[in-house]
Design a protein around this motif. Sequence first.
Motif, PDB file in Angstrom:
ATOM      1  N   HIS A 110       0.834  -1.199   0.000  1.00  0.00           N
ATOM      2  CA  HIS A 110       0.000   0.000   0.000  1.00  0.00           C
ATOM      3  C   HIS A 110       0.873   1.255   0.000  1.00  0.00           C
ATOM      4  CE1 HIS A 110      -3.344   2.659   0.652  1.00  0.00           C
ATOM      5  NE2 HIS A 110      -2.862   3.081   1.821  1.00  0.00           N
ATOM      6  N   TYR A 111       1.990   1.177   0.668  1.00  0.00           N
ATOM      7  CA  TYR A 111       2.873   2.335   0.829  1.00  0.00           C
ATOM      8  C   TYR A 111       4.007   2.318  -0.189  1.00  0.00           C
ATOM      9  CZ  TYR A 111       0.371   1.984   5.180  1.00  0.00           C
ATOM     10  OH  TYR A 111      -0.634   1.864   6.100  1.00  0.00           O
ATOM     11  N   ALA A 112       4.402   3.485  -0.639  1.00  0.00           N
ATOM     12  CA  ALA A 112       5.584   3.606  -1.495  1.00  0.00           C
ATOM     13  C   ALA A 112       6.811   3.242  -0.667  1.00  0.00           C
ATOM     14  CB  ALA A 112       5.708   5.040  -2.023  1.00  0.00           C
ATOM     15  N   LEU A 113       7.635   2.384  -1.211  1.00  0.00           N
ATOM     16  CA  LEU A 113       8.824   1.937  -0.490  1.00  0.00           C
ATOM     17  C   LEU A 113      10.041   2.716  -0.941  1.00  0.00           C
ATOM     18  CD1 LEU A 113       8.147  -1.906  -0.745  1.00  0.00           C
ATOM     19  CD2 LEU A 113       7.628  -0.378   1.174  1.00  0.00           C
ATOM     20  N   ARG A 114      10.941   2.943  -0.056  1.00  0.00           N
ATOM     21  CA  ARG A 114      12.215   3.589  -0.400  1.00  0.00           C
ATOM     22  C   ARG A 114      13.150   2.579  -1.056  1.00  0.00           C
ATOM     23  NH1 ARG A 114      14.435   8.291  -1.668  1.00  0.00           N
ATOM     24  NH2 ARG A 114      16.421   8.649  -0.658  1.00  0.00           N
ATOM     25  N   HIS A 115      13.130   1.357  -0.540  1.00  0.00           N
ATOM     26  CA  HIS A 115      13.913   0.245  -1.084  1.00  0.00           C
ATOM     27  C   HIS A 115      12.999  -0.975  -1.107  1.00  0.00           C
ATOM     28  CE1 HIS A 115      17.726   2.382  -0.789  1.00  0.00           C
ATOM     29  NE2 HIS A 115      17.324   2.803   0.401  1.00  0.00           N
ATOM     30  N   TRP A 116      13.163  -1.839  -2.096  1.00  0.00           N
ATOM     31  CA  TRP A 116      12.367  -3.058  -2.182  1.00  0.00           C
ATOM     32  C   TRP A 116      13.198  -4.185  -2.769  1.00  0.00           C
ATOM     33  CZ3 TRP A 116      11.311   1.400  -4.919  1.00  0.00           C
ATOM     34  CH2 TRP A 116      11.501   1.354  -6.298  1.00  0.00           C
ATOM     35  N   ASN A 117      12.762  -5.399  -2.503  1.00  0.00           N
ATOM     36  CA  ASN A 117      13.461  -6.587  -2.973  1.00  0.00           C
ATOM     37  C   ASN A 117      13.587  -6.545  -4.500  1.00  0.00           C
ATOM     38  OD1 ASN A 117      14.689  -9.106  -2.897  1.00  0.00           O
ATOM     39  ND2 ASN A 117      12.748 -10.191  -3.025  1.00  0.00           N
ATOM     40  N   GLY A 118      14.776  -6.755  -4.995  1.00  0.00           N
ATOM     41  CA  GLY A 118      15.024  -6.787  -6.433  1.00  0.00           C
ATOM     42  C   GLY A 118      15.095  -5.430  -7.099  1.00  0.00           C
ATOM     43  N   GLN A 119      15.093  -4.369  -6.324  1.00  0.00           N
ATOM     44  CA  GLN A 119      15.085  -3.016  -6.884  1.00  0.00           C
ATOM     45  C   GLN A 119      16.225  -2.798  -7.878  1.00  0.00           C
ATOM     46  OE1 GLN A 119      15.488  -0.004  -3.865  1.00  0.00           O
ATOM     47  NE2 GLN A 119      14.850   1.646  -5.222  1.00  0.00           N
ATOM     48  N   ARG A 120      17.405  -3.260  -7.532  1.00  0.00           N
ATOM     49  CA  ARG A 120      18.570  -3.048  -8.417  1.00  0.00           C
ATOM     50  C   ARG A 120      18.641  -4.067  -9.546  1.00  0.00           C
ATOM     51  NH1 ARG A 120      23.315  -0.965  -4.320  1.00  0.00           N
ATOM     52  NH2 ARG A 120      22.152   0.878  -3.669  1.00  0.00           N
ATOM     53  N   LYS A 121      17.703  -5.004  -9.527  1.00  0.00           N
ATOM     54  CA  LYS A 121      17.656  -6.016 -10.584  1.00  0.00           C
ATOM     55  C   LYS A 121      16.432  -5.827 -11.476  1.00  0.00           C
ATOM     56  CE  LYS A 121      20.206  -9.357  -7.866  1.00  0.00           C
ATOM     57  NZ  LYS A 121      20.199 -10.654  -7.195  1.00  0.00           N
ATOM     58  N   GLY A 122      15.812  -4.654 -11.409  1.00  0.00           N
ATOM     59  CA  GLY A 122      14.705  -4.323 -12.299  1.00  0.00           C
ATOM     60  C   GLY A 122      13.310  -4.528 -11.747  1.00  0.00           C
ATOM     61  N   ALA A 123      13.176  -4.963 -10.498  1.00  0.00           N
ATOM     62  CA  ALA A 123      11.847  -5.150  -9.923  1.00  0.00           C
ATOM     63  C   ALA A 123      11.134  -3.803  -9.777  1.00  0.00           C
ATOM     64  CB  ALA A 123      11.939  -5.840  -8.569  1.00  0.00           C
ATOM     65  N   TRP A 124       9.832  -3.847  -9.944  1.00  0.00           N
ATOM     66  CA  TRP A 124       9.002  -2.655  -9.795  1.00  0.00           C
ATOM     67  C   TRP A 124       8.308  -2.670  -8.440  1.00  0.00           C
ATOM     68  CZ3 TRP A 124       5.668  -1.741 -14.811  1.00  0.00           C
ATOM     69  CH2 TRP A 124       6.516  -1.449 -15.887  1.00  0.00           C
ATOM     70  N   ASN A 125       8.099  -1.486  -7.866  1.00  0.00           N
ATOM     71  CA  ASN A 125       7.273  -1.310  -6.670  1.00  0.00           C
ATOM     72  C   ASN A 125       5.975  -0.630  -7.097  1.00  0.00           C
ATOM     73  OD1 ASN A 125       7.211   1.157  -4.077  1.00  0.00           O
ATOM     74  ND2 ASN A 125       6.332  -0.868  -3.924  1.00  0.00           N
TER      75      ASN A 125
END
Length: 166
Positions: A110-125
């Motif tokens: 629900h909340y915008a994340l500052r960091h998320w799993n896979g962020q540097r590997k192309g994952a979207w939040n």
Amino acid sequence: MRSWFTADTHFGHGSLRALMRRPFETTAAMDSALVAAWNAAVAPEDEIWHLGDFAVGHGDPGGLLASLQGTKHLVWGNNDPPAVRALPGWASAGPMAEIEREGRALVLCHYALRHWNGQRKGAWNLHGHSHGTLKPLPRQFDVGVDPRGYCPVRLDDLRAPPGVAA
């Protein structure tokens, strides 16, 4: 089967309708327009992920949920009480989800994340909560109804704003 995403419908929430200056004369008109837009987009065999704040003050959230097409998943938000989270119409309900669709890793909250799993590997939040008021990070999208034309979106509908890499 197609996958859809939405957030912050706030069905039944009249004060939010006024606060967000939603273009509907009444809360009933807002609810009706949101249901019509949902059902015009989402086919019965599609899945839809609602990223929080489903219904606030709606008199019959279970009946409302049953009237909406698709296999419905809830990633609950701050305005989703236990009774809404436990409605039998949800295929799943939880505080966060990590899924893959169309070859893309997605972290749903629900909340915008500052960091998320896979962020540097192309994952979207994908998130809601901010009603379109936050500047997104790369590969971060507010799928709430306010910034998305009051209807659910597909991954193909999400475009990075100018100057933000997707």
